[in-house]
Design an enzyme around this catalytic site. Sequence first.
Site, PDB file in Angstrom:
ATOM      1  N   THR A 182      22.837 -26.390  -3.545  1.00  0.00           N
ATOM      2  CA  THR A 182      23.535 -25.457  -4.429  1.00  0.00           C
ATOM      3  C   THR A 182      23.268 -25.999  -5.820  1.00  0.00           C
ATOM      4  O   THR A 182      22.897 -27.158  -5.960  1.00  0.00           O
ATOM      5  CB  THR A 182      25.064 -25.476  -4.135  1.00  0.00           C
ATOM      6  OG1 THR A 182      25.321 -24.783  -2.913  1.00  0.00           O
ATOM      7  CG2 THR A 182      25.893 -24.821  -5.230  1.00  0.00           C
ATOM      8  N   ARG A 210      27.032 -14.123   5.987  1.00  0.00           N
ATOM      9  CA  ARG A 210      27.954 -15.244   5.726  1.00  0.00           C
ATOM     10  C   ARG A 210      28.050 -15.512   4.222  1.00  0.00           C
ATOM     11  O   ARG A 210      27.060 -15.530   3.504  1.00  0.00           O
ATOM     12  CB  ARG A 210      27.431 -16.488   6.441  1.00  0.00           C
ATOM     13  CG  ARG A 210      28.258 -17.769   6.197  1.00  0.00           C
ATOM     14  CD  ARG A 210      27.673 -18.617   5.104  1.00  0.00           C
ATOM     15  NE  ARG A 210      28.325 -19.932   5.012  1.00  0.00           N
ATOM     16  CZ  ARG A 210      28.107 -20.796   4.038  1.00  0.00           C
ATOM     17  NH1 ARG A 210      27.261 -20.502   3.070  1.00  0.00           N
ATOM     18  NH2 ARG A 210      28.720 -21.950   4.020  1.00  0.00           N
ATOM     19  N   VAL A 211      29.259 -15.711   3.737  1.00  0.00           N
ATOM     20  CA  VAL A 211      29.468 -16.053   2.333  1.00  0.00           C
ATOM     21  C   VAL A 211      30.112 -17.430   2.274  1.00  0.00           C
ATOM     22  O   VAL A 211      31.073 -17.699   2.997  1.00  0.00           O
ATOM     23  CB  VAL A 211      30.374 -15.009   1.641  1.00  0.00           C
ATOM     24  CG1 VAL A 211      30.651 -15.417   0.198  1.00  0.00           C
ATOM     25  CG2 VAL A 211      29.724 -13.627   1.691  1.00  0.00           C
ATOM     26  N   GLY A 212      29.562 -18.298   1.437  1.00  0.00           N
ATOM     27  CA  GLY A 212      30.078 -19.662   1.333  1.00  0.00           C
ATOM     28  C   GLY A 212      31.154 -19.795   0.272  1.00  0.00           C
ATOM     29  O   GLY A 212      31.754 -18.810  -0.189  1.00  0.00           O
ATOM     30  N   ASP A 213      31.395 -21.020  -0.144  1.00  0.00           N
ATOM     31  CA  ASP A 213      32.466 -21.299  -1.103  1.00  0.00           C
ATOM     32  C   ASP A 213      32.072 -21.010  -2.543  1.00  0.00           C
ATOM     33  O   ASP A 213      32.949 -20.771  -3.384  1.00  0.00           O
ATOM     34  CB  ASP A 213      32.886 -22.771  -1.008  1.00  0.00           C
ATOM     35  CG  ASP A 213      31.731 -23.711  -1.307  1.00  0.00           C
ATOM     36  OD1 ASP A 213      30.639 -23.495  -0.746  1.00  0.00           O
ATOM     37  OD2 ASP A 213      31.903 -24.637  -2.110  1.00  0.00           O
ATOM     38  N   THR A 233      29.599 -28.393  -4.183  1.00  0.00           N
ATOM     39  CA  THR A 233      28.468 -28.254  -3.270  1.00  0.00           C
ATOM     40  C   THR A 233      28.838 -28.933  -1.963  1.00  0.00           C
ATOM     41  O   THR A 233      29.413 -30.027  -1.984  1.00  0.00           O
ATOM     42  CB  THR A 233      27.176 -28.869  -3.825  1.00  0.00           C
ATOM     43  OG1 THR A 233      26.200 -28.918  -2.757  1.00  0.00           O
ATOM     44  CG2 THR A 233      27.380 -30.289  -4.368  1.00  0.00           C
ATOM     45  N   GLY A 234      28.529 -28.310  -0.861  1.00  0.00           N
ATOM     46  CA  GLY A 234      28.862 -28.928   0.419  1.00  0.00           C
ATOM     47  C   GLY A 234      29.135 -27.874   1.472  1.00  0.00           C
ATOM     48  O   GLY A 234      28.780 -26.708   1.304  1.00  0.00           O
ATOM     49  N   GLY A 236      30.542 -25.213   2.925  1.00  0.00           N
ATOM     50  CA  GLY A 236      31.352 -24.188   2.283  1.00  0.00           C
ATOM     51  C   GLY A 236      32.601 -23.761   3.028  1.00  0.00           C
ATOM     52  O   GLY A 236      33.647 -23.510   2.421  1.00  0.00           O
TER      53      GLY A 236
HETATM   54  N1  ASP Z   1      28.391 -24.862  -0.589  1.00  0.00           N
HETATM   55  C1  ASP Z   1      27.228 -24.109  -0.218  1.00  0.00           C
HETATM   56  C2  ASP Z   1      27.634 -23.082   0.799  1.00  0.00           C
HETATM   57  O1  ASP Z   1      28.396 -23.389   1.693  1.00  0.00           O
HETATM   58  C3  ASP Z   1      26.112 -24.930   0.342  1.00  0.00           C
HETATM   59  C4  ASP Z   1      25.946 -26.306  -0.224  1.00  0.00           C
HETATM   60  O2  ASP Z   1      26.333 -26.584  -1.336  1.00  0.00           O
HETATM   61  O3  ASP Z   1      25.371 -27.130   0.465  1.00  0.00           O
HETATM   62  O4  ASP Z   1      27.145 -21.989   0.731  1.00  0.00           O
END
Ligand code: ASP
Length: 324
Positions: A182, A210-213, A233-234, A236
């Site tokens: 991200t 799918r929608v992330g954070d 980032t991570g 989500g």
């Molecule tokens: N946070 C992002 C998501 O879940 C992916 C990421 O940052 O690794 O879409």
Amino acid sequence: MTSTSSSDTGFSLAIHGGAGTIRRSTMTPEREAAYHAGLRRSLEAGRAILADGGGALDAVSAAVMALEDEPLFNAGRGAVYTSAGKQEMDAAIMDGRDRSAGAVAGICGPRNPILAARAVMEHSGHVVLIGESAMEFCRSRGLAFEEESYFFTEQRWKALQETLALRKSGADDQDESRKHGTVGAVARDRHGNLAAATSTGGMTAKMPGRVGDSPVIGAGTWADNETCAISATGHGEIFIRYAAAHEIASRMRYAGQSLEDAARIVVIDVLKPAGGSGGIIAVDYAGNVSLPFNSSGMYRGVVRQDGKLLTGIYKEQLVEFQGA
Ligand code: ASP
């Protein structure tokens, strides 16, 4: 973990290129240099605005655009693929002055998804637009679009094939660089205003739709002049369930915690045990910066009033760019 502090009259800009860092064992000096250079270009883009007395919102937009244009990072040009082999990008931006916010989800076409999020914030009267309707809105605003081929990268396509093969065999994917990625920026400008921006392709081989954070205000993106600006980032799903970004701001607001303490507690003590690998970048109303992560690395950088470009990938201190 790294933290720096700043006088309350200067500017601060922090950026990230995702918690999905390449394993040290497979990182070459050339690749490492390319990542640092990509981060520096983003810092330079934001610094040019902030040093000139420009606003935090413009600075985070410019910094994120530079990262979206860089195929090394999972956003815009280097976005990952869904399990169906398509790209679906999410982005959000938030203005700490009045908590106005804009976000898009599940789009592929606009060259810079962060500009799409900003257009939603400034011109739609809404906070989130999704899919084809979001793209129609972007077209009506005259945003630049690119063909599918512009967004294609061999590296992400390969990562999709590997992830699908691992999934089929029932194995757990341990490679953070395949799972995560991200880009984001947070800034405090010289007028004391905060802003945050986040843009992503999401997680490799995610389910279509799918929608992330990242585009969820309060989870992956947050800005409020009274507390802090955050970009995450991570993993989500976990960041959404724990309202990660808003949780940090709330700890500052209601528990009187410092940015550093609030950010560390949420990333290390809350998200990690819940399975939320990743990290955040944050800047508070006074210009303090915090960049905690619980993964093996996080592409990141900071520039402050002194103009020094500091970047880092793994756990070590940030390094200063000594070039021209
Ligand atoms: N946070 C992002 C998501 O879940 C992916 C990421 O940052 O690794 O879409």
